[in-house]
Design a protein around this motif. Structure first.
Motif, short mmCIF file in Angstrom:
data_model
loop_
_atom_site.label_atom_id
_atom_site.label_comp_id
_atom_site.label_asym_id
_atom_site.label_seq_id
_atom_site.Cartn_x
_atom_site.Cartn_y
_atom_site.Cartn_z
N THR A 103 0.90 -1.19 -0.13
CA THR A 103 0.19 0.09 0.02
C THR A 103 0.80 1.19 0.14
OG1 THR A 103 -0.22 -0.20 2.49
CG2 THR A 103 -2.04 -1.12 1.06
N ALA A 104 2.04 1.10 0.73
CA ALA A 104 2.96 2.38 0.75
C ALA A 104 3.35 2.74 -0.73
CB ALA A 104 4.13 2.35 1.52
N THR A 105 3.98 1.53 -1.55
CA THR A 105 4.06 1.84 -2.91
C THR A 105 2.96 2.51 -3.87
OG1 THR A 105 5.75 -0.22 -2.65
CG2 THR A 105 5.02 0.68 -4.84
N GLU A 106 1.92 1.76 -3.66
CA GLU A 106 0.72 2.57 -4.36
C GLU A 106 0.58 4.10 -3.72
OE1 GLU A 106 -2.75 -0.66 -5.92
OE2 GLU A 106 -2.54 -0.26 -3.60
N ARG A 107 0.61 4.35 -2.87
CA ARG A 107 0.52 5.66 -2.28
C ARG A 107 1.60 6.56 -2.98
NH1 ARG A 107 0.58 7.82 3.93
NH2 ARG A 107 0.69 10.26 3.34
N ALA A 108 2.96 6.09 -2.71
CA ALA A 108 4.09 6.95 -3.23
C ALA A 108 3.84 6.93 -4.92
CB ALA A 108 5.26 6.32 -2.83
N VAL A 109 3.47 5.96 -5.49
CA VAL A 109 3.52 6.46 -6.87
C VAL A 109 2.10 7.15 -7.27
CG1 VAL A 109 2.47 5.08 -8.92
CG2 VAL A 109 4.27 4.03 -7.52
N ARG A 110 1.09 7.22 -6.51
CA ARG A 110 0.02 8.17 -6.82
C ARG A 110 0.63 9.57 -6.64
NH1 ARG A 110 -3.23 4.40 -4.14
NH2 ARG A 110 -3.05 5.62 -2.44
N GLN A 111 1.57 9.74 -5.43
CA GLN A 111 1.70 11.08 -5.16
C GLN A 111 2.70 11.62 -6.33
OE1 GLN A 111 4.14 10.66 -1.43
NE2 GLN A 111 5.02 12.74 -1.25
N ALA A 112 3.75 10.50 -6.84
CA ALA A 112 4.86 10.93 -7.74
C ALA A 112 3.90 11.36 -9.18
CB ALA A 112 5.74 9.67 -8.00
N HIS A 168 6.82 9.08 3.08
CA HIS A 168 6.11 9.59 2.13
C HIS A 168 6.31 11.01 1.72
CE1 HIS A 168 3.78 5.93 1.11
NE2 HIS A 168 3.59 5.71 2.58
N ARG A 169 7.56 11.72 2.37
CA ARG A 169 8.04 12.74 1.97
C ARG A 169 9.11 12.78 0.90
NH1 ARG A 169 12.28 15.82 3.72
NH2 ARG A 169 12.07 17.94 3.64
N PRO A 170 8.96 13.35 -0.11
CA PRO A 170 10.18 13.27 -1.16
C PRO A 170 11.21 14.06 -0.61
CG PRO A 170 8.11 13.93 -2.10
CD PRO A 170 7.73 13.95 -0.54
N HIS A 171 12.37 13.36 -0.73
CA HIS A 171 13.91 13.95 -0.36
C HIS A 171 14.63 13.90 -1.57
CE1 HIS A 171 13.10 13.37 4.05
NE2 HIS A 171 12.40 12.49 3.63
N SER A 172 15.59 14.85 -2.17
CA SER A 172 16.47 14.82 -2.94
C SER A 172 17.49 13.64 -2.42
CB SER A 172 17.06 16.30 -3.24
OG SER A 172 17.82 16.59 -2.00
N VAL A 173 18.19 13.28 -3.15
CA VAL A 173 19.31 12.31 -2.92
C VAL A 173 20.03 13.06 -2.25
CG1 VAL A 173 21.07 10.95 -4.05
CG2 VAL A 173 18.91 10.52 -4.87
#
Length: 194
Positions: A103-112, A168-173
């Motif tokens: 579910t975390a992958t699905e959520r992150a993909v929707r966010q992206a 679920h918070r995007p971070h730059s590398v």
């Protein structure tokens, strides 16, 4: 901009389809949701899984392709995932599993998918921290099986994330890699006089 999901190697997909068609493989899997799924199940959202092996003293990450992961959909939701690995004989089915990363992958993909900049979707695993991230690679035309995280790529930690790292918070590398490197660096040993 739509998220670019690279195509999985055809033999990797075939191994998952074969496993899904095998009553033994599905019945013996430790995935009650997959065994109880009503109707057809389909592998979707193939993502290459890269492993962060180490970070060089210069701060450059060293990664390697570990396999491909497919979400297994039944109806309108993912009920499990399937992993494939590369063996000397080619791609092979590894396992079915379920748990919070699906579910975390699905959520992150929707966010992206709602981001303005296009990205190529990958997964980056940090085994020593029990951490999995959605790796949003800025070069959508790159070979998904190769490459290193660029400083401007984004990493979205999937829940559950390690303490102190927001899921679920995007971070730059460039922002997250030093934090991971610090956590992966062993503490210095105290030397006692002889």
């Amino acid at each position: 901009m739509p998220l670019h999901v690279p195509p999985a190697p055809a033999p990797a997909l075939r191994t998952v389809l074969t496993a899904l068609g095998s009553p033994t493989a599905v019945r013996e899997a430790r995935t009650p949701s997959l065994r109880l799924a009503q109707g057809p199940v389909t592998p979707e959202l193939p993502l290459p899984v890269h492993v962060l092996d180490r970070t060089t003293p210069e701060g450059t990450p060293a990664t390697r392709l570990a396999g491909w992961r497919f979400l297994i959909r039944s109806g309108d939701r993912a009920v499990a995932a399937a992993d494939t690995i590369l063996t000397p004989d080619g791609w092979a089915f590894s396992r079915f599993f379920e748990g919070p990363y699906i579910t975390a992958t699905e959520r992150a993909v929707r966010q992206a998918e709602s981001m303005q900049q296009p990205y190529q979707a990958r997964l980056l695993s940090v085994p020593e921290l029990y951490m999995l991230t959605l790796w949003l690679h800025g070069d959508c035309s790159a070979d998904a099986a190769t490459g290193l995280p660029a400083a401007t790529d984004l990493l979205v930690p999937l829940a559950p994330a390690p303490p102190g790292i927001a899921a679920h918070r995007p971070h730059s590398v460039a922002e997250l890699l030093p934090v991971l490197t610090h956590r992966l660096t062993p503490a210095p040993l105290l030397i006692t006089p002889a």
